[in-house]
Design a protein around this motif. Structure first.
Motif, PDB file in Angstrom:
ATOM      1  N   ASP A 184      10.185  41.476  13.777  1.00  0.00           N
ATOM      2  CA  ASP A 184      11.191  42.227  13.026  1.00  0.00           C
ATOM      3  C   ASP A 184      12.476  41.399  13.013  1.00  0.00           C
ATOM      4  OD1 ASP A 184      12.484  42.609  15.505  1.00  0.00           O
ATOM      5  OD2 ASP A 184      11.475  44.524  15.828  1.00  0.00           O
ATOM      6  N   ASP A 185      13.577  42.002  12.579  1.00  0.00           N
ATOM      7  CA  ASP A 185      14.834  41.272  12.402  1.00  0.00           C
ATOM      8  C   ASP A 185      15.822  41.447  13.545  1.00  0.00           C
ATOM      9  OD1 ASP A 185      15.816  43.867  12.052  1.00  0.00           O
ATOM     10  OD2 ASP A 185      15.635  43.750   9.884  1.00  0.00           O
ATOM     11  N   GLN A 186      15.417  42.076  14.642  1.00  0.00           N
ATOM     12  CA  GLN A 186      16.376  42.419  15.689  1.00  0.00           C
ATOM     13  C   GLN A 186      16.990  41.199  16.363  1.00  0.00           C
ATOM     14  OE1 GLN A 186      15.388  45.585  18.387  1.00  0.00           O
ATOM     15  NE2 GLN A 186      14.378  46.799  16.816  1.00  0.00           N
ATOM     16  N   THR A 187      16.246  40.120  16.494  1.00  0.00           N
ATOM     17  CA  THR A 187      16.820  38.917  17.102  1.00  0.00           C
ATOM     18  C   THR A 187      17.874  38.276  16.211  1.00  0.00           C
ATOM     19  OG1 THR A 187      15.017  37.574  16.186  1.00  0.00           O
ATOM     20  CG2 THR A 187      14.735  38.407  18.435  1.00  0.00           C
ATOM     21  N   ASP A 188      17.919  38.677  14.927  1.00  0.00           N
ATOM     22  CA  ASP A 188      18.934  38.174  14.008  1.00  0.00           C
ATOM     23  C   ASP A 188      20.005  39.222  13.722  1.00  0.00           C
ATOM     24  OD1 ASP A 188      17.845  35.481  13.285  1.00  0.00           O
ATOM     25  OD2 ASP A 188      16.144  36.702  12.645  1.00  0.00           O
ATOM     26  N   GLY A 189      20.092  40.220  14.583  1.00  0.00           N
ATOM     27  CA  GLY A 189      21.137  41.226  14.440  1.00  0.00           C
ATOM     28  C   GLY A 189      20.763  42.419  13.592  1.00  0.00           C
ATOM     29  N   GLY A 190      19.519  42.515  13.164  1.00  0.00           N
ATOM     30  CA  GLY A 190      19.090  43.645  12.359  1.00  0.00           C
ATOM     31  C   GLY A 190      18.701  44.835  13.208  1.00  0.00           C
ATOM     32  N   THR A 217       9.919  50.391  10.284  1.00  0.00           N
ATOM     33  CA  THR A 217      11.008  51.097   9.627  1.00  0.00           C
ATOM     34  C   THR A 217      12.129  50.096   9.415  1.00  0.00           C
ATOM     35  OG1 THR A 217      10.430  53.132  10.813  1.00  0.00           O
ATOM     36  CG2 THR A 217      12.593  53.050   9.738  1.00  0.00           C
ATOM     37  N   LEU A 218      12.384  49.740   8.178  1.00  0.00           N
ATOM     38  CA  LEU A 218      13.436  48.772   7.893  1.00  0.00           C
ATOM     39  C   LEU A 218      14.803  49.369   8.210  1.00  0.00           C
ATOM     40  CD1 LEU A 218      12.231  47.235   4.494  1.00  0.00           C
ATOM     41  CD2 LEU A 218      12.008  46.245   6.780  1.00  0.00           C
ATOM     42  N   GLY A 219      15.699  48.538   8.756  1.00  0.00           N
ATOM     43  CA  GLY A 219      17.036  48.992   9.109  1.00  0.00           C
ATOM     44  C   GLY A 219      17.748  49.647   7.936  1.00  0.00           C
ATOM     45  N   ALA A 220      18.440  50.756   8.224  1.00  0.00           N
ATOM     46  CA  ALA A 220      19.057  51.549   7.162  1.00  0.00           C
ATOM     47  C   ALA A 220      20.357  50.954   6.626  1.00  0.00           C
ATOM     48  CB  ALA A 220      19.321  52.965   7.673  1.00  0.00           C
ATOM     49  N   ASP A 221      20.957  50.022   7.346  1.00  0.00           N
ATOM     50  CA  ASP A 221      22.230  49.426   6.934  1.00  0.00           C
ATOM     51  C   ASP A 221      21.985  48.428   5.800  1.00  0.00           C
ATOM     52  OD1 ASP A 221      24.682  48.259   6.603  1.00  0.00           O
ATOM     53  OD2 ASP A 221      24.963  47.703   8.717  1.00  0.00           O
ATOM     54  N   THR A 222      22.325  48.815   4.573  1.00  0.00           N
ATOM     55  CA  THR A 222      22.041  47.967   3.412  1.00  0.00           C
ATOM     56  C   THR A 222      22.985  46.770   3.289  1.00  0.00           C
ATOM     57  OG1 THR A 222      23.402  49.420   2.028  1.00  0.00           O
ATOM     58  CG2 THR A 222      21.026  49.849   2.089  1.00  0.00           C
ATOM     59  N   SER A 223      23.998  46.699   4.164  1.00  0.00           N
ATOM     60  CA  SER A 223      24.875  45.528   4.143  1.00  0.00           C
ATOM     61  C   SER A 223      24.223  44.339   4.847  1.00  0.00           C
ATOM     62  CB  SER A 223      26.218  45.852   4.809  1.00  0.00           C
ATOM     63  OG  SER A 223      26.056  46.087   6.199  1.00  0.00           O
ATOM     64  N   GLY A 231      20.450  42.172   5.755  1.00  0.00           N
ATOM     65  CA  GLY A 231      19.057  41.977   5.388  1.00  0.00           C
ATOM     66  C   GLY A 231      18.160  42.697   6.379  1.00  0.00           C
ATOM     67  N   ALA A 232      16.949  43.010   5.963  1.00  0.00           N
ATOM     68  CA  ALA A 232      16.009  43.702   6.837  1.00  0.00           C
ATOM     69  C   ALA A 232      14.598  43.197   6.545  1.00  0.00           C
ATOM     70  CB  ALA A 232      16.095  45.207   6.625  1.00  0.00           C
ATOM     71  N   TRP A 233      13.836  42.963   7.608  1.00  0.00           N
ATOM     72  CA  TRP A 233      12.477  42.466   7.401  1.00  0.00           C
ATOM     73  C   TRP A 233      11.606  42.746   8.615  1.00  0.00           C
ATOM     74  CZ3 TRP A 233      16.791  39.232   7.571  1.00  0.00           C
ATOM     75  CH2 TRP A 233      16.968  38.491   8.756  1.00  0.00           C
ATOM     76  N   CYS A 234      10.312  42.734   8.375  1.00  0.00           N
ATOM     77  CA  CYS A 234       9.312  42.847   9.430  1.00  0.00           C
ATOM     78  C   CYS A 234       7.995  42.342   8.856  1.00  0.00           C
ATOM     79  CB  CYS A 234       9.176  44.286   9.927  1.00  0.00           C
ATOM     80  SG  CYS A 234       8.648  45.447   8.648  1.00  0.00           S
ATOM     81  N   GLY A 235       7.054  42.020   9.713  1.00  0.00           N
ATOM     82  CA  GLY A 235       5.803  41.500   9.179  1.00  0.00           C
ATOM     83  C   GLY A 235       4.792  41.142  10.236  1.00  0.00           C
ATOM     84  N   ILE A 236       3.662  40.646   9.752  1.00  0.00           N
ATOM     85  CA  ILE A 236       2.524  40.235  10.577  1.00  0.00           C
ATOM     86  C   ILE A 236       2.138  38.823  10.177  1.00  0.00           C
ATOM     87  CG2 ILE A 236       0.180  40.815  11.300  1.00  0.00           C
ATOM     88  CD1 ILE A 236       0.658  43.589   9.916  1.00  0.00           C
ATOM     89  N   VAL A 237       1.909  37.962  11.151  1.00  0.00           N
ATOM     90  CA  VAL A 237       1.512  36.580  10.876  1.00  0.00           C
ATOM     91  C   VAL A 237       0.163  36.303  11.543  1.00  0.00           C
ATOM     92  CG1 VAL A 237       2.048  34.142  11.209  1.00  0.00           C
ATOM     93  CG2 VAL A 237       3.878  35.756  10.681  1.00  0.00           C
ATOM     94  N   PHE A 238      -0.802  35.843  10.758  1.00  0.00           N
ATOM     95  CA  PHE A 238      -2.100  35.410  11.275  1.00  0.00           C
ATOM     96  C   PHE A 238      -2.091  33.883  11.306  1.00  0.00           C
ATOM     97  CE2 PHE A 238      -2.683  39.480   9.240  1.00  0.00           C
ATOM     98  CZ  PHE A 238      -3.446  40.192  10.170  1.00  0.00           C
ATOM     99  N   SER A 239      -2.127  33.335  12.503  1.00  0.00           N
ATOM    100  CA  SER A 239      -2.128  31.878  12.640  1.00  0.00           C
ATOM    101  C   SER A 239      -3.528  31.351  12.382  1.00  0.00           C
ATOM    102  CB  SER A 239      -1.683  31.494  14.053  1.00  0.00           C
ATOM    103  OG  SER A 239      -1.820  30.109  14.266  1.00  0.00           O
ATOM    104  N   LEU A 240      -3.635  30.353  11.496  1.00  0.00           N
ATOM    105  CA  LEU A 240      -4.938  29.824  11.098  1.00  0.00           C
ATOM    106  C   LEU A 240      -5.100  28.354  11.446  1.00  0.00           C
ATOM    107  CD1 LEU A 240      -5.013  31.387   7.515  1.00  0.00           C
ATOM    108  CD2 LEU A 240      -5.964  32.348   9.609  1.00  0.00           C
ATOM    109  N   SER A 241      -4.209  27.819  12.275  1.00  0.00           N
ATOM    110  CA  SER A 241      -4.238  26.372  12.484  1.00  0.00           C
ATOM    111  C   SER A 241      -3.660  26.012  13.839  1.00  0.00           C
ATOM    112  CB  SER A 241      -3.433  25.674  11.391  1.00  0.00           C
ATOM    113  OG  SER A 241      -2.061  26.048  11.506  1.00  0.00           O
ATOM    114  N   ASP A 242      -3.977  24.792  14.254  1.00  0.00           N
ATOM    115  CA  ASP A 242      -3.285  24.155  15.372  1.00  0.00           C
ATOM    116  C   ASP A 242      -2.298  23.190  14.723  1.00  0.00           C
ATOM    117  OD1 ASP A 242      -2.412  22.537  17.456  1.00  0.00           O
ATOM    118  OD2 ASP A 242      -4.324  22.635  18.516  1.00  0.00           O
ATOM    119  N   VAL A 243      -1.057  23.655  14.565  1.00  0.00           N
ATOM    120  CA  VAL A 243      -0.081  22.902  13.788  1.00  0.00           C
ATOM    121  C   VAL A 243       0.197  21.540  14.404  1.00  0.00           C
ATOM    122  CG1 VAL A 243       2.312  22.870  12.997  1.00  0.00           C
ATOM    123  CG2 VAL A 243       0.972  24.953  12.800  1.00  0.00           C
TER     124      VAL A 243
END
Length: 240
Positions: A44-50, A68-74, A76-88
Motif C-alpha cells: 500500500d502507500d503508507q510508507t510514502d505517507g498515504g 481501502t484507498l486513502g480518503a484524502d484526495t490531496s 495519491g493513493a495506491w495498493c496492489g499485488i505483485v507476483f514475482s516471476l523471475s530471479d532478477v
C-alpha cells in the motif's frame, strides 16, 4: 534432375500442408498458485505517507486481498499485488513470447475494474535495481461482483504514455521483450472510489499460448529437404 526437384518441392508442400492441418498445440503456465521458488507480495502507500489500508492472506488454493484507498484526495493513493516471476539478479525471466492470453479465475466485490500489469526486461532501458524502468504492459480489466473467469488477450496490453514519456522509448523489438517477463501485478482501477473497501479472491492466474513445437519440427524437415536438394545439385566427385 528436374523430376527429383519436383519430388523435393512436393515434399515441402506436403510438410507445410500437414503443419497447417494439424491442430495447434496449446500450452498453459501457472502464475498462481505459485510455482516453487516464486513469490507474491502485497503493498500500500503508507510508507510514502498515504493512508490506504490493506488486508491479505494466501494459501495453496487462494489469495485474499482487500484494500481501502486513502480518503484524502490531496494525496495519491495506491495498493496492489505483485507476483514475482523471475530471479532478477540472475536475469532469469519467464519466456512469454508465445503467450496469447492471460486467464484470471477471480472473485471480486466492491470494484468494477482492476489494472493488470506485466513488467518485462528491456536491455536498452531497464536498470535491474529500478522496477519502474522495466517495460510496462498495461490492461484495464472490467469486473462484476462475484466469481468470474476472464481471458485477457495479450495483444490488448499496451505501454502507457506516462511510461514512454519517462523512459523515452517505444519498443523496437515487437513481442521479443516478452521473452523476459519479470512480474505480473494487479492494482486498483483508475476510478476506484476513495474510502470504499474492495476485495479480491484470486483462485488461479495462468497464461496460455500456442507452442512452437510443430513449427520447429516443420522447419527442421524443410531444412533437411533443402540440404538434400543442395547435395543432389553438387554431387561428390567419384574417386578415380
Amino acid at each position: 534432375m528436374a523430376k527429383t526437384y519436383t519430388i523435393l518441392g512436393l515434399a515441402v508442400a506436403i510438410i507445410l500442408g500437414v503443419y497447417f492441418v494439424i491442430p495447434q498445440k496449446r500450452f498453459e503456465e501457472n502464475v498462481f498458485p505459485l510455482i516453487q521458488g516464486e513469490d507474491v507480495l502485497v503493498y500500500d502507500d503508507q510508507t510514502d505517507g498515504g493512508s490506504s489500508q490493506i488486508e491479505s492472506s494466501v494459501d495453496s488454493s487462494a489469495l485474499n486481498f482487500s484494500c481501502t484507498l486513502g480518503a484524502d484526495t490531496s494525496k495519491g493513493a495506491w495498493c496492489g499485488i505483485v507476483f514475482s516471476l523471475s530471479d532478477v539478479k540472475k536475469e532469469n525471466f519467464r519466456k512469454w513470447n508465445f503467450v496469447d492470453s492471460v486467464i484470471l479465475d477471480i472473485e471480486a466485490y466492491g470494484t468494477s475494474e482492476i489494472l493488470l500489469k506485466i513488467w518485462t526486461f528491456d536491455s536498452d532501458i531497464t536498470k535491474l535495481d529500478e522496477w519502474q524502468s522495466f517495460r510496462l504492459l498495461l490492461k484495464e480489466v472490467p469486473l462484476s461482483d462475484g466469481r468470474q473467469r476472464i481471458a485477457v488477450a495479450m495483444d490488448d496490453f499496451y505501454t502507457p504514455d506516462f511510461w514512454t514519456e519517462k523512459y523515452g522509448k517505444e519498443s523496437s523489438g515487437g513481442r521479443r521483450f516478452l521473452e523476459t517477463t519479470a512480474r505480473l501485478e494487479i492494482t486498483s482501477g483508475w476510478n476506484q472510489p476513495r474510502g470504499k473497501r474492495y476485495s479480491l479472491n484470486i483462485r488461479d492466474i495462468s497464461v496460455s499460448g500456442v507452442s512452437n513445437l510443430y513449427f520447429g519440427l516443420a522447419m527442421i524437415a524443410i531444412i533437411l529437404v533443402v540440404v538434400a536438394a543442395i547435395g543432389l545439385r553438387h554431387p561428390k566427385s567419384e574417386d578415380k
